[in-house]
Design a protein around this motif. Structure first.
Motif, PDB file in Angstrom:
ATOM      1  N   THR A  17       0.810  -1.223   0.000  1.00 43.12           N
ATOM      2  CA  THR A  17       0.000   0.000   0.000  1.00 43.12           C
ATOM      3  C   THR A  17       0.845   1.276   0.000  1.00 43.12           C
ATOM      4  O   THR A  17       0.290   2.371  -0.013  1.00 43.12           O
ATOM      5  CB  THR A  17      -0.955   0.009   1.210  1.00 43.12           C
ATOM      6  OG1 THR A  17      -0.190   0.017   2.407  1.00 43.12           O
ATOM      7  CG2 THR A  17      -1.895  -1.179   1.185  1.00 43.12           C
ATOM      8  N   ILE A  18       2.141   1.137  -0.007  1.00 42.37           N
ATOM      9  CA  ILE A  18       3.014   2.314  -0.003  1.00 42.37           C
ATOM     10  C   ILE A  18       2.745   3.205  -1.209  1.00 42.37           C
ATOM     11  O   ILE A  18       2.808   4.427  -1.108  1.00 42.37           O
ATOM     12  CB  ILE A  18       4.500   1.893   0.079  1.00 42.37           C
ATOM     13  CG1 ILE A  18       4.787   1.377   1.490  1.00 42.37           C
ATOM     14  CG2 ILE A  18       5.430   3.035  -0.295  1.00 42.37           C
ATOM     15  CD1 ILE A  18       6.183   0.811   1.682  1.00 42.37           C
ATOM     16  N   TYR A  20      -0.092   3.886  -2.568  1.00 41.22           N
ATOM     17  CA  TYR A  20      -1.225   4.749  -2.228  1.00 41.22           C
ATOM     18  C   TYR A  20      -0.774   5.878  -1.322  1.00 41.22           C
ATOM     19  O   TYR A  20      -1.160   7.035  -1.502  1.00 41.22           O
ATOM     20  CB  TYR A  20      -2.320   3.989  -1.481  1.00 41.22           C
ATOM     21  CG  TYR A  20      -2.967   2.845  -2.212  1.00 41.22           C
ATOM     22  CD1 TYR A  20      -3.205   2.891  -3.573  1.00 41.22           C
ATOM     23  CD2 TYR A  20      -3.372   1.717  -1.521  1.00 41.22           C
ATOM     24  CE1 TYR A  20      -3.817   1.844  -4.227  1.00 41.22           C
ATOM     25  CE2 TYR A  20      -3.990   0.672  -2.162  1.00 41.22           C
ATOM     26  CZ  TYR A  20      -4.211   0.730  -3.514  1.00 41.22           C
ATOM     27  OH  TYR A  20      -4.822  -0.298  -4.144  1.00 41.22           O
ATOM     28  N   VAL A  21       0.012   5.527  -0.320  1.00 44.67           N
ATOM     29  CA  VAL A  21       0.457   6.520   0.663  1.00 44.67           C
ATOM     30  C   VAL A  21       1.284   7.609  -0.022  1.00 44.67           C
ATOM     31  O   VAL A  21       1.062   8.803   0.204  1.00 44.67           O
ATOM     32  CB  VAL A  21       1.256   5.851   1.803  1.00 44.67           C
ATOM     33  CG1 VAL A  21       1.850   6.881   2.733  1.00 44.67           C
ATOM     34  CG2 VAL A  21       0.363   4.881   2.573  1.00 44.67           C
ATOM     35  N   LEU A  25       0.269  11.498  -0.158  1.00 47.12           N
ATOM     36  CA  LEU A  25       1.112  12.505   0.484  1.00 47.12           C
ATOM     37  C   LEU A  25       1.685  13.513  -0.508  1.00 47.12           C
ATOM     38  O   LEU A  25       1.884  14.672  -0.162  1.00 47.12           O
ATOM     39  CB  LEU A  25       2.252  11.822   1.246  1.00 47.12           C
ATOM     40  CG  LEU A  25       1.838  11.014   2.478  1.00 47.12           C
ATOM     41  CD1 LEU A  25       3.056  10.347   3.103  1.00 47.12           C
ATOM     42  CD2 LEU A  25       1.119  11.881   3.499  1.00 47.12           C
ATOM     43  N   VAL A  88      -7.338  -1.160   1.678  1.00 49.02           N
ATOM     44  CA  VAL A  88      -6.772   0.195   1.648  1.00 49.02           C
ATOM     45  C   VAL A  88      -7.228   0.927   0.390  1.00 49.02           C
ATOM     46  O   VAL A  88      -7.544   2.121   0.435  1.00 49.02           O
ATOM     47  CB  VAL A  88      -5.233   0.159   1.775  1.00 49.02           C
ATOM     48  CG1 VAL A  88      -4.624   1.526   1.533  1.00 49.02           C
ATOM     49  CG2 VAL A  88      -4.834  -0.362   3.151  1.00 49.02           C
ATOM     50  N   ALA A  92      -9.133   4.454   0.216  1.00 51.62           N
ATOM     51  CA  ALA A  92      -8.564   5.550  -0.579  1.00 51.62           C
ATOM     52  C   ALA A  92      -9.526   5.990  -1.683  1.00 51.62           C
ATOM     53  O   ALA A  92      -9.744   7.193  -1.892  1.00 51.62           O
ATOM     54  CB  ALA A  92      -7.224   5.124  -1.184  1.00 51.62           C
TER      55      ALA A  92
END
Length: 184
Positions: A17-18, A20-21, A25, A88, A92
């Motif tokens: 899921t990085i 998405y993060v 951000l 996730v 999102a």
């Protein structure tokens, strides 16, 4: 085996899921870059399958693991990782990217126009995209599409890892050789 699957599956889920993060951000507007980051995080997450199988084989199974058990570890890890990824994505999508399907469809059409595709092909794609945008309004479809995006990659990694890391007991091999010699 359960602890190995759960531990590495959860870690893989977080890693997957990085993408998405990072997208959230950075406010990433370029969907192609976001997709590259997303798929890269999937590959890193599924690389843990190799680590988990090797760890299980060497630390818990006495240096031996069958193809079936190795694949089972990888497949179950893939299911856990993929499920976290799907959950996730749902959060999102509905909270940060509610117009994702339309935005993705528009990007496809723009890419086709820039590539010089014919009006007929573009119109066919527009019709397909309208169906996809409509289908994406159904959460079950979103879940299925998202699993189709990630789970096959995990299963492929599982097959490869199981084939590479399987290791038979030397005693069984020696016993088989002895038996074959006795049959001559």
């Amino acid at each position: 085996m359960k602890k190995t699957i759960l531990t590495y599956g959860l870690i893989g889920g977080v890693i997957s899921t990085i993408g998405y993060v990072i997208t959230l951000l950075t406010g990433q507007e370029n969907m192609k870059s976001a997709m590259i980051i997303g798929f890269a995080s999937m590959f890193v997450a599924f690389s843990l399958i190799f680590v988990a199988i090797k760890s299980y084989r060497d630390k818990q199974a006495g240096g031996v693991v069958s193809f079936g058990n190795a694949f089972k570890i990888g497949a179950l890890m893939s299911l856990i990782t993929s499920s976290i990824y799907v959950i996730v994505w749902l959060v999102a999508l509905y909270n940060f990217f509610p117009d994702f399907a339309q935005h993705y469809a528009d990007m496809q059409i723009e890419d086709m126009r820039q590539a010089g595709e014919s009006i007929e092909k573009i119109n066919l794609q527009i019709a397909e995209n309208e169906k996809m945008v409509e289908a994406y309004k159904n959460p079950i479809v979103v879940i299925l599409y998202t699993y189709m995006e990630i789970l096959p990659i995990g299963l492929l990694f599982s097959l490869i890892a199981a084939a590479i890391l399987r290791k038979k007991s030397k005693n069984n091999t020696d016993e088989l050789k002895s038996w074959l010699k006795s049959q001559e």
